[in-house]
Motif scaffolding. Structure first.
Motif, PDB file in Angstrom:
ATOM      1  N   ARG A  65      19.076  -3.272  -0.746  1.00  0.00           N
ATOM      2  CA  ARG A  65      19.098  -1.836  -1.019  1.00  0.00           C
ATOM      3  C   ARG A  65      17.762  -1.186  -0.672  1.00  0.00           C
ATOM      4  NH1 ARG A  65      23.396  -0.257  -4.109  1.00  0.00           N
ATOM      5  NH2 ARG A  65      24.690  -1.969  -4.872  1.00  0.00           N
ATOM      6  N   VAL A  66      17.810   0.123  -0.442  1.00  0.00           N
ATOM      7  CA  VAL A  66      16.612   0.884  -0.115  1.00  0.00           C
ATOM      8  C   VAL A  66      16.542   2.110  -1.003  1.00  0.00           C
ATOM      9  CG1 VAL A  66      17.796   2.195   1.722  1.00  0.00           C
ATOM     10  CG2 VAL A  66      15.290   1.948   1.766  1.00  0.00           C
ATOM     11  N   GLU A  67      15.326   2.489  -1.350  1.00  0.00           N
ATOM     12  CA  GLU A  67      15.101   3.650  -2.216  1.00  0.00           C
ATOM     13  C   GLU A  67      15.258   4.920  -1.378  1.00  0.00           C
ATOM     14  OE1 GLU A  67      14.549   6.309  -4.540  1.00  0.00           O
ATOM     15  OE2 GLU A  67      12.477   6.192  -3.849  1.00  0.00           O
ATOM     16  N   PHE A  68      16.240   5.731  -1.750  1.00  0.00           N
ATOM     17  CA  PHE A  68      16.614   6.899  -0.953  1.00  0.00           C
ATOM     18  C   PHE A  68      15.458   7.874  -0.760  1.00  0.00           C
ATOM     19  CE2 PHE A  68      18.689  10.972  -0.138  1.00  0.00           C
ATOM     20  CZ  PHE A  68      19.678  10.635   0.765  1.00  0.00           C
ATOM     21  N   GLY A  69      14.631   8.046  -1.772  1.00  0.00           N
ATOM     22  CA  GLY A  69      13.520   8.989  -1.684  1.00  0.00           C
ATOM     23  C   GLY A  69      12.440   8.582  -0.707  1.00  0.00           C
ATOM     24  N   LEU A  92       7.222  -1.238   3.270  1.00  0.00           N
ATOM     25  CA  LEU A  92       8.631  -1.623   3.324  1.00  0.00           C
ATOM     26  C   LEU A  92       9.043  -2.386   2.072  1.00  0.00           C
ATOM     27  CD1 LEU A  92       8.815  -2.671   7.076  1.00  0.00           C
ATOM     28  CD2 LEU A  92       9.910  -0.681   6.031  1.00  0.00           C
ATOM     29  N   THR A  93       8.158  -3.247   1.578  1.00  0.00           N
ATOM     30  CA  THR A  93       8.458  -4.007   0.358  1.00  0.00           C
ATOM     31  C   THR A  93       8.669  -3.075  -0.830  1.00  0.00           C
ATOM     32  OG1 THR A  93       7.211  -5.920   1.149  1.00  0.00           O
ATOM     33  CG2 THR A  93       7.563  -5.757  -1.237  1.00  0.00           C
ATOM     34  N   ALA A  94       7.885  -2.007  -0.900  1.00  0.00           N
ATOM     35  CA  ALA A  94       8.031  -1.047  -1.998  1.00  0.00           C
ATOM     36  C   ALA A  94       9.335  -0.270  -1.881  1.00  0.00           C
ATOM     37  CB  ALA A  94       6.851  -0.091  -2.014  1.00  0.00           C
ATOM     38  N   ALA A  95       9.788  -0.035  -0.661  1.00  0.00           N
ATOM     39  CA  ALA A  95      11.002   0.769  -0.448  1.00  0.00           C
ATOM     40  C   ALA A  95      12.277  -0.042  -0.603  1.00  0.00           C
ATOM     41  CB  ALA A  95      10.961   1.403   0.938  1.00  0.00           C
ATOM     42  N   ILE A  96      12.213  -1.332  -0.286  1.00  0.00           N
ATOM     43  CA  ILE A  96      13.424  -2.168  -0.234  1.00  0.00           C
ATOM     44  C   ILE A  96      13.463  -3.149  -1.397  1.00  0.00           C
ATOM     45  CG2 ILE A  96      14.631  -3.920   1.128  1.00  0.00           C
ATOM     46  CD1 ILE A  96      13.401  -2.600   3.643  1.00  0.00           C
ATOM     47  N   GLY A 101      21.451   1.534   8.691  1.00  0.00           N
ATOM     48  CA  GLY A 101      21.316   0.685   9.873  1.00  0.00           C
ATOM     49  C   GLY A 101      20.451  -0.530   9.687  1.00  0.00           C
ATOM     50  N   GLY A 102      20.006  -0.809   8.437  1.00  0.00           N
ATOM     51  CA  GLY A 102      19.242  -2.015   8.159  1.00  0.00           C
ATOM     52  C   GLY A 102      17.747  -1.792   8.073  1.00  0.00           C
ATOM     53  N   ALA A 103      17.030  -2.872   7.674  1.00  0.00           N
ATOM     54  CA  ALA A 103      15.584  -2.811   7.472  1.00  0.00           C
ATOM     55  C   ALA A 103      14.843  -2.506   8.766  1.00  0.00           C
ATOM     56  CB  ALA A 103      15.081  -4.118   6.869  1.00  0.00           C
ATOM     57  N   GLY A 104      15.365  -3.014   9.884  1.00  0.00           N
ATOM     58  CA  GLY A 104      14.705  -2.751  11.160  1.00  0.00           C
ATOM     59  C   GLY A 104      14.659  -1.282  11.504  1.00  0.00           C
ATOM     60  N   GLU A 105      15.724  -0.573  11.161  1.00  0.00           N
ATOM     61  CA  GLU A 105      15.760   0.878  11.415  1.00  0.00           C
ATOM     62  C   GLU A 105      14.703   1.595  10.587  1.00  0.00           C
ATOM     63  OE1 GLU A 105      17.606   3.979  13.641  1.00  0.00           O
ATOM     64  OE2 GLU A 105      17.789   1.799  13.726  1.00  0.00           O
ATOM     65  N   ARG A 134     -13.073   4.488  -2.185  1.00  0.00           N
ATOM     66  CA  ARG A 134     -12.168   3.903  -3.178  1.00  0.00           C
ATOM     67  C   ARG A 134     -11.119   4.921  -3.637  1.00  0.00           C
ATOM     68  NH1 ARG A 134     -15.321   0.719  -7.792  1.00  0.00           N
ATOM     69  NH2 ARG A 134     -13.144   0.174  -8.275  1.00  0.00           N
ATOM     70  N   VAL A 135     -11.488   6.177  -3.689  1.00  0.00           N
ATOM     71  CA  VAL A 135     -10.506   7.219  -4.026  1.00  0.00           C
ATOM     72  C   VAL A 135      -9.492   7.344  -2.898  1.00  0.00           C
ATOM     73  CG1 VAL A 135     -10.185   9.656  -4.602  1.00  0.00           C
ATOM     74  CG2 VAL A 135     -12.236   8.452  -5.396  1.00  0.00           C
ATOM     75  N   LEU A 136      -9.977   7.340  -1.668  1.00  0.00           N
ATOM     76  CA  LEU A 136      -9.076   7.407  -0.515  1.00  0.00           C
ATOM     77  C   LEU A 136      -8.138   6.199  -0.481  1.00  0.00           C
ATOM     78  CD1 LEU A 136      -8.196   8.880   2.038  1.00  0.00           C
ATOM     79  CD2 LEU A 136     -10.026   7.687   3.283  1.00  0.00           C
ATOM     80  N   ASP A 137      -8.652   5.021  -0.827  1.00  0.00           N
ATOM     81  CA  ASP A 137      -7.809   3.817  -0.883  1.00  0.00           C
ATOM     82  C   ASP A 137      -6.604   4.030  -1.792  1.00  0.00           C
ATOM     83  OD1 ASP A 137      -9.469   2.398   0.807  1.00  0.00           O
ATOM     84  OD2 ASP A 137     -10.539   1.366  -0.805  1.00  0.00           O
ATOM     85  N   ALA A 138      -6.844   4.646  -2.941  1.00  0.00           N
ATOM     86  CA  ALA A 138      -5.769   4.843  -3.913  1.00  0.00           C
ATOM     87  C   ALA A 138      -4.674   5.742  -3.350  1.00  0.00           C
ATOM     88  CB  ALA A 138      -6.339   5.436  -5.201  1.00  0.00           C
ATOM     89  N   PHE A 139      -5.072   6.809  -2.680  1.00  0.00           N
ATOM     90  CA  PHE A 139      -4.084   7.734  -2.131  1.00  0.00           C
ATOM     91  C   PHE A 139      -3.365   7.162  -0.918  1.00  0.00           C
ATOM     92  CE2 PHE A 139      -6.382  10.858  -4.690  1.00  0.00           C
ATOM     93  CZ  PHE A 139      -5.335  11.634  -5.162  1.00  0.00           C
ATOM     94  N   LEU A 140      -4.035   6.312  -0.157  1.00  0.00           N
ATOM     95  CA  LEU A 140      -3.423   5.720   1.034  1.00  0.00           C
ATOM     96  C   LEU A 140      -2.699   4.412   0.742  1.00  0.00           C
ATOM     97  CD1 LEU A 140      -6.051   6.275   3.901  1.00  0.00           C
ATOM     98  CD2 LEU A 140      -4.014   7.606   3.371  1.00  0.00           C
ATOM     99  N   ASP A 141      -2.644   4.000  -0.493  1.00  0.00           N
ATOM    100  CA  ASP A 141      -1.951   2.759  -0.853  1.00  0.00           C
ATOM    101  C   ASP A 141      -0.554   2.741  -0.219  1.00  0.00           C
ATOM    102  OD1 ASP A 141      -0.714   0.599  -1.988  1.00  0.00           O
ATOM    103  OD2 ASP A 141      -0.920   1.262  -4.058  1.00  0.00           O
ATOM    104  N   PRO A 142      -0.284   1.816   0.706  1.00  0.00           N
ATOM    105  CA  PRO A 142       1.015   1.831   1.399  1.00  0.00           C
ATOM    106  C   PRO A 142       2.200   1.613   0.476  1.00  0.00           C
ATOM    107  CG  PRO A 142      -0.237  -0.142   1.949  1.00  0.00           C
ATOM    108  CD  PRO A 142      -1.180   0.760   1.215  1.00  0.00           C
ATOM    109  N   ALA A 143       1.976   1.007  -0.691  1.00  0.00           N
ATOM    110  CA  ALA A 143       3.070   0.821  -1.639  1.00  0.00           C
ATOM    111  C   ALA A 143       3.565   2.149  -2.189  1.00  0.00           C
ATOM    112  CB  ALA A 143       2.637  -0.096  -2.785  1.00  0.00           C
TER     113      ALA A 143
END
Length: 478
Positions: free
Chosen positions: A379-383, A371-375, A338-342, A462-471
Motif C-alpha cells: 500500500r501507499v500513502e495517498f497524501g 519511498l519507505t515512508a510512503a509505502i 502502477g506499482g512502486a516503480g511508478e 542542522r535546521v535545514l536537515d530537519a526540513f529536508l528529511d526525505p522521510a
C-alpha cells in the motif's frame, strides 16, 4: 514595560493580526507596545505604528541596506513612538529571507545584550529555497541566523518547529511553543440554513491551493454515500495556482463526483452561515502552520473529519481538543497507481530538485528513505502522491464495486455533537486572547529579568536537515 515589535509589513491578516492581538492582550498588563514595519499600518485598531522603509522585502543586492544603518533607523523610530529606549525587542520572522539583512540586524541587537524575542511563523527551509538563497547573499555570518541565550529567546507555532529547533541544539529554556490566540465567536442561534441539493454537506473551508491536497478531498467525494455533497469554499488567490485547481475541477466533472467548488461565492450566505449549513467539516491538508483549520470547525459548533497532522495538532490534543475524526495516513493499494516503480519515477527527480535548490545533493539513500515512508507493504500513502497519481487512483477506485474494501481507513469517521461542544469549551479555555497575553508576558519577563550573558547559535545546516528529511517528503509540497 516598553516593547518594540518589528516586522516587514503590517498588511491585513497573518502576522499583522498576531501583532494586533498581542497589543490588545498586553495592554491590561501595562505594556506599552509599538510596531515598526516597512510600510504604513492601515488597520482599524489603535496600534501605535511607525515606518522604516529599509524593513521592506528585498529581492536583489541593490536593495540591501547596511544593517547598522537600518538598526539605527529602527531604534530612532522606536524611541520616537515609545518616548524612550525599548526594554525589549520583539521581532517576527527574522530568518524567513524576506529581507536579507534582517538576521544581521538581530545579531547586532543580540550583541548589545538587549533582550530580544524572535517569533518565527514560517521558515525559509520549508519549501522556500529562493528565500534561503537571499539570506545567504545578504547575511554576514550564517551563525547569526538562529541565536539563543538568556537574553534572546525564540517562539514557534507548533510542535514540529519546536522539535526541529530542539533537535538542532536550541536549549528548552530559550525556546517556547506559543500558539496563536483564537477568537471564539458567539454561539450560533436559530435554525441552520439549508443549501438546495446539499442537505448532507461535507465542507472544506479553504482556498484550494496545492498543499490543501484537493485530490484526497475528491477521493472521499468518490466514496460519498447517497445524498452527500463535498464542497470547498474558495478558489486560489494566486494565478499560478489556477492550472492545478482547474485540472481538479475538470477531473471531478469527468468522474461525475458529488463535488462543488467555490461554494462561498456561489451562494448568498455569509461564511458563518455556510459553516452552519454543513453537516461536518473536512480537511485533507498535508501542510499547516499554526493549524487553525483544526480548531475553526468547533468554534462554529461543527465536527471535523479527515487528515490529521500530529506535528501541528499535538498541542491541541494535550489541551483537551478531541480529534477522533482524523486519520494519520490514507493507504491505498500500490497497484492502483502502477506499482512502486511508478512512484519512484515521480519521487526521484522531484526530491533531487528539492535538495539541489538548497545546495544539497540527493542520492539513492535519500530516495529510498522517501519511498519507505510512503509505502507500507503493498500500500501507499495517498497524501504522498502527486496529482497525476492521485487521479489514477481515484479513477481506479471509481471502477470498483466495493472500493472501500481496499482503503485504510475505509470511511470518514463522524464525531458526535457532544464532542464539538466539549472541544469548543477547551479551545475557549486554553487558546483565548487573555491566555496568549499571559504566556507572552511571562516570556518578556524572563528575558528582561535575565542577567547579561554570552549567547550561542544553532548550526543552520542542522535546521535545514530537519526540513529536508526525505522521510517527510511530500510531492504536493514541492
Amino acid at each position: 514595560m516598553r516593547v518594540a515589535v518589528v516586522h516587514y509589513h503590517l498588511k491585513p491578516g497573518g502576522v499583522t493580526r498576531i501583532v494586533e492581538s498581542a497589543a490588545a492582550a498586553l495592554a491590561p498588563h501595562g505594556v506599552e507596545l509599538c510596531a515598526i514595519s516597512g510600510e504604513p499600518y492601515t488597520g482599524d485598531t489603535d496600534l501605535k505604528a511607525g515606518v522604516v522603509s529599509g524593513l521592506q522585502y528585498t529581492t536583489a543586492e541593490s536593495e540591501y541596506v547596511d544593517p547598522k544603518y537600518l538598526l539605527h533607523e529602527i531604534k530612532a523610530e522606536a524611541k520616537r513612538l515609545l518616548g524612550g529606549e525599548p526594554d525589549l525587542w520583539h521581532i517576527h520572522n527574522h530568518s524567513l529571507g524576506k529581507n536579507a539583512v534582517m538576521a544581521d540586524v538581530v545579531a547586532l541587537l543580540v550583541k548589545s545584550q538587549t533582550p530580544v524575542l524572535l517569533q518565527i511563523h514560517d521558515f525559509a527551509e520549508d519549501g522556500r529555497p529562493a528565500n534561503y538563497e537571499l539570506i545567504g547573499e545578504g547575511i554576514a555570518d550564517w551563525k547569526n541566523l538562529y541565536p539563543y541565550g538568556p537574553r534572546v529567546h525564540t517562539t514557534v507555532l507548533n510542535r514540529r518547529d519546536e522539535s526541529f529547533l530542539r533537535g538542532a541544539g536550541m536549549p528548552a529554556e530559550f525556546l517556547h511553543l506559543l500558539p496563536n490566540p483564537v477568537s471564539v465567536p458567539a454561539t450560533p442561534e436559530g435554525e441552520a440554513p439549508k443549501i438546495d441539493g446539499m442537505e448532507r454537506l461535507f465542507l472544506y473551508p479553504t482556498r484550494a491551493i496545492r498543499r490543501k491536497n484537493m485530490g484526497e478531498f475528491l477521493f472521499w467525494a468518490a466514496l460519498a454515500r447517497d445524498g452527500e455533497t463535498f464542497a470547498t469554499t474558495l478558489a486560489p488567490a494566486n494565478p499560478t495556482a489556477r492550472p492545478v485547481y482547474e485540472r481538479w475541477m475538470a477531473f471531478a466533472a469527468e468522474q461525475q463526483l458529488p463535488a462543488k467548488f467555490e461554494l462561498a461565492q456561489a451562494v448568498d450566505l455569509s461564511f458563518p452561515e455556510v459553516m452552519a449549513a454543513a453537516e461536518t467539516i473536512i480537511t485533507t491538508s498535508v501542510g499547516e502552520g499554526f493549524g487553525m483549520a483544526f480548531l475553526e470547525p468547533f468554534l462554529f459548533g461543527k465536527t471535523l473529519c479527515g487528515r490529521d497532522l500530529p506535528d501541528i495538532t499535538g498541542d491541541f490534543s494535550e489541551h483537551g481538543v478531541k480529534l477522533s475524526g482524523l486519520y494519520d495516513r490514507l493507504d491505498v493499494p500500490l497497484a492502483w497507481i502502477g506499482g512502486a516503480g511508478e512512484l519512484r519515477t515521480k519521487v526521484a527527480p522531484t526530491l533531487e530538485k528539492s535538495f539541489s535548490a538548497y545546495g544539497r545533493s540527493c542520492g539513492e539513500v535519500e530516495i529510498d528513505a522517501a519511498l519507505t515512508a510512503a509505502i507500507k507493504g503493498d500500500r501507499v500513502e495517498f497524501g504522498r502522491l502527486d496529482e497525476a497519481l492521485q487521479e489514477r487512483a481515484i479513477a481506479h477506485l471509481r471502477s470498483l464495486t466495493n472500493p472501500a474494501d481496499d482503503v485504510r481507513p475505509p470511511t470518514l469517521e463522524r464525531q458526535d455533537a457532544t464532542t464539538a461542544v466539549a472541544n469548543r469549551e477547551a479551545i475557549a479555555a486554553h487558546f483565548n486572547l487573555e491566555q496568549y497575553g499571559q504566556r507572552l508576558l511571562g516570556i518578556y519577563r524572563q528575558l528582561i529579568d535575565a542577567e547579561p550573558a554570552a549567547t550561542d547559535s544553532l548550526d543552520p545546516a542542522r535546521v535545514l536537515d530537519a526540513f529536508l528529511d526525505p522521510a517527510r517528503f511530500c510531492l504536493l509540497r514541492t
